[in-house]
Design a protein around this motif. Structure first.
Motif, mmCIF file in Angstrom:
data_model
loop_
_atom_site.group_PDB
_atom_site.id
_atom_site.type_symbol
_atom_site.label_atom_id
_atom_site.label_comp_id
_atom_site.label_asym_id
_atom_site.label_seq_id
_atom_site.Cartn_x
_atom_site.Cartn_y
_atom_site.Cartn_z
ATOM 1 N N LEU A 137 44.272 37.910 32.048
ATOM 2 C CA LEU A 137 43.772 39.641 31.955
ATOM 3 C C LEU A 137 44.091 39.730 33.940
ATOM 4 O O LEU A 137 42.921 39.614 33.907
ATOM 5 C CB LEU A 137 43.069 40.124 31.047
ATOM 6 N N LYS A 138 44.503 40.443 34.327
ATOM 7 C CA LYS A 138 44.687 40.831 35.274
ATOM 8 C C LYS A 138 44.872 42.183 36.088
ATOM 9 O O LYS A 138 46.389 42.202 35.646
ATOM 10 C CB LYS A 138 45.982 39.832 36.455
ATOM 11 N N VAL A 139 44.051 42.875 36.407
ATOM 12 C CA VAL A 139 43.575 43.904 36.017
ATOM 13 C C VAL A 139 43.778 43.977 37.982
ATOM 14 O O VAL A 139 42.637 43.601 38.587
ATOM 15 C CB VAL A 139 42.641 44.659 36.377
ATOM 16 N N VAL A 140 44.861 45.186 38.115
ATOM 17 C CA VAL A 140 44.899 45.405 39.733
ATOM 18 C C VAL A 140 43.628 46.791 40.270
ATOM 19 O O VAL A 140 44.131 47.412 39.935
ATOM 20 C CB VAL A 140 46.865 45.816 40.414
ATOM 21 N N ILE A 141 43.312 46.397 41.266
ATOM 22 C CA ILE A 141 42.372 46.785 41.517
ATOM 23 C C ILE A 141 42.321 48.638 42.652
ATOM 24 O O ILE A 141 42.845 47.724 43.570
ATOM 25 C CB ILE A 141 41.157 46.916 41.418
ATOM 26 N N SER A 142 42.682 49.361 43.054
ATOM 27 C CA SER A 142 43.544 50.444 44.382
ATOM 28 C C SER A 142 42.600 51.778 43.955
ATOM 29 O O SER A 142 41.721 52.054 45.171
ATOM 30 C CB SER A 142 44.541 50.292 44.308
ATOM 31 N N SER A 143 41.524 51.576 42.681
ATOM 32 C CA SER A 143 40.248 52.892 42.851
ATOM 33 C C SER A 143 39.511 52.486 41.919
ATOM 34 O O SER A 143 39.459 51.676 40.777
ATOM 35 C CB SER A 143 41.040 54.218 42.834
ATOM 36 N N LEU A 144 38.416 53.467 42.082
ATOM 37 C CA LEU A 144 37.147 53.287 41.198
ATOM 38 C C LEU A 144 37.386 53.552 39.367
ATOM 39 O O LEU A 144 37.188 52.808 39.020
ATOM 40 C CB LEU A 144 36.255 54.331 41.716
ATOM 41 N N VAL A 157 41.704 42.177 24.016
ATOM 42 C CA VAL A 157 42.771 40.689 24.676
ATOM 43 C C VAL A 157 41.655 40.124 23.383
ATOM 44 O O VAL A 157 40.635 40.243 23.518
ATOM 45 C CB VAL A 157 42.350 40.000 25.725
ATOM 46 N N SER A 158 41.745 38.667 23.388
ATOM 47 C CA SER A 158 40.811 38.188 22.353
ATOM 48 C C SER A 158 39.799 37.191 23.307
ATOM 49 O O SER A 158 39.753 37.245 25.061
ATOM 50 C CB SER A 158 41.919 36.054 22.096
ATOM 51 N N GLU A 159 38.549 36.752 22.708
ATOM 52 C CA GLU A 159 37.673 36.396 23.747
ATOM 53 C C GLU A 159 38.055 35.203 24.670
ATOM 54 O O GLU A 159 37.436 35.250 25.735
ATOM 55 C CB GLU A 159 36.593 36.183 22.460
ATOM 56 N N ALA A 160 38.693 34.485 24.238
ATOM 57 C CA ALA A 160 39.233 33.145 24.973
ATOM 58 C C ALA A 160 39.621 33.567 26.040
ATOM 59 O O ALA A 160 39.999 32.903 27.457
ATOM 60 C CB ALA A 160 40.803 32.210 24.394
ATOM 61 N N CYS A 161 40.767 34.946 26.434
ATOM 62 C CA CYS A 161 41.159 35.330 27.393
ATOM 63 C C CYS A 161 40.422 35.566 28.933
ATOM 64 O O CYS A 161 39.217 36.079 29.114
ATOM 65 C CB CYS A 161 42.179 37.357 27.504
ATOM 66 N N VAL A 162 40.582 35.377 29.212
ATOM 67 C CA VAL A 162 39.749 34.929 31.150
ATOM 68 C C VAL A 162 40.463 36.272 32.004
ATOM 69 O O VAL A 162 41.320 36.781 31.639
ATOM 70 C CB VAL A 162 40.674 33.969 32.115
ATOM 71 N N LEU A 163 39.843 36.578 32.510
ATOM 72 C CA LEU A 163 38.993 38.550 32.656
ATOM 73 C C LEU A 163 39.323 38.383 34.315
ATOM 74 O O LEU A 163 38.730 37.800 34.979
ATOM 75 C CB LEU A 163 38.089 38.899 32.259
ATOM 76 N N LEU A 164 40.227 38.457 34.879
ATOM 77 C CA LEU A 164 40.317 38.404 36.672
ATOM 78 C C LEU A 164 40.709 40.198 37.087
ATOM 79 O O LEU A 164 41.656 40.798 36.390
ATOM 80 C CB LEU A 164 41.222 37.326 36.883
ATOM 81 N N LEU A 165 39.878 40.138 38.068
ATOM 82 C CA LEU A 165 40.791 41.168 38.737
ATOM 83 C C LEU A 165 40.791 41.230 39.977
ATOM 84 O O LEU A 165 40.738 39.883 40.907
ATOM 85 C CB LEU A 165 38.899 41.874 39.104
ATOM 86 N N GLN A 166 42.081 42.043 40.056
ATOM 87 C CA GLN A 166 42.790 42.032 41.592
ATOM 88 C C GLN A 166 42.790 43.376 42.430
ATOM 89 O O GLN A 166 43.266 43.945 41.711
ATOM 90 C CB GLN A 166 44.273 41.251 41.481
ATOM 91 N N PRO A 167 42.455 43.329 43.722
ATOM 92 C CA PRO A 167 42.459 44.178 44.678
ATOM 93 C C PRO A 167 44.419 44.345 45.068
ATOM 94 O O PRO A 167 44.466 43.497 44.984
ATOM 95 C CB PRO A 167 41.983 43.520 46.638
#
Length: 190
Positions: A137-144, A157-167
């Motif tokens: 899961l890759k979530v784009v971050i542009s604000s709070l 998402v499932s527990e095995a899913c890798v969680l990523l934040l991307q600017p």
């Protein structure tokens, strides 16, 4: 009547994965044309329309891939608007791993993919079953506000899913310190 299995292709290229969990891996990118999502900060707005791009059969796409490729990333646009099952089958038959980058707004057959990266967008919400299929899961971050959006999707998402934040690229100087602080306090995120 024969079913049309052609896919509008914006571009193909052999490069390195530049983001996400597989950053730095050599990958052959297959960028499809056409996207119903059209998020405001899309870095490839040229991919929104499918018209004007060649429509190729899965066999034509696979035959054009160099012999040394062992990973293909199908991206877009939104690649899941196309019937990509045959493309995946042909890639795998040739020994090529298949990854998909999707917004999650279309149905997916998890078993067709070696890796599913979902980057959800607010203007065309991800389907619950597509979020459950996500390996990343890759979530784009542009604000709070986007941190709450990230957590909403992480809960689905499932527990095995890798969680990523991307600017978001244009906001990177502002949001990178926020992302760093958030990841320090919430180590399930990278």
């Amino acid at each position: 009547m024969e079913k049309d299995n052609k896919i509008a292709i914006m571009e193909t290229f052999y490069s390195l994965q530049g983001e996400g969990l597989h950053s730095g891996r050599a990958a052959y990118f297959i960028r499809t044309a056409g996207c119903p999502v059209r998020c405001e900060w899309c870095d490839v707005k040229e991919s929104w329309e499918a018209t004007g791009y060649p429509r190729l059969t899965p066999m034509q796409i696979v035959e054009s891939i160099p012999a040394d490729v062992n990973l293909a990333v199908i991206t877009g646009g939104e690649p899941l608007i196309w019937q990509v099952g045959e493309l995946n089958m042909l890639l795998r038959k040739r020994g090529i791993r298949t990854h998909v980058e999707t917004s999650g707004c279309m149905r997916i057959k998890k078993e067709e993919w070696d890796w599913v990266c979902v980057s959800p967008k607010r203007n065309k919400l991800p389907l619950p079953e597509t979020l459950l299929a996500a390996d990343e899961l890759k979530v784009v971050i542009s604000s709070l506000d986007d941190f709450a959006w990230a957590e909403e999707n992480a809960a689905r998402v499932s527990e095995a899913c890798v969680l990523l934040l991307q600017p978001q690229w244009e906001e990177r100087d502002t949001v990178m310190p926020l992302i760093c602080d958030y990841v320090k306090k919430n180590p399930k995120w990278r």
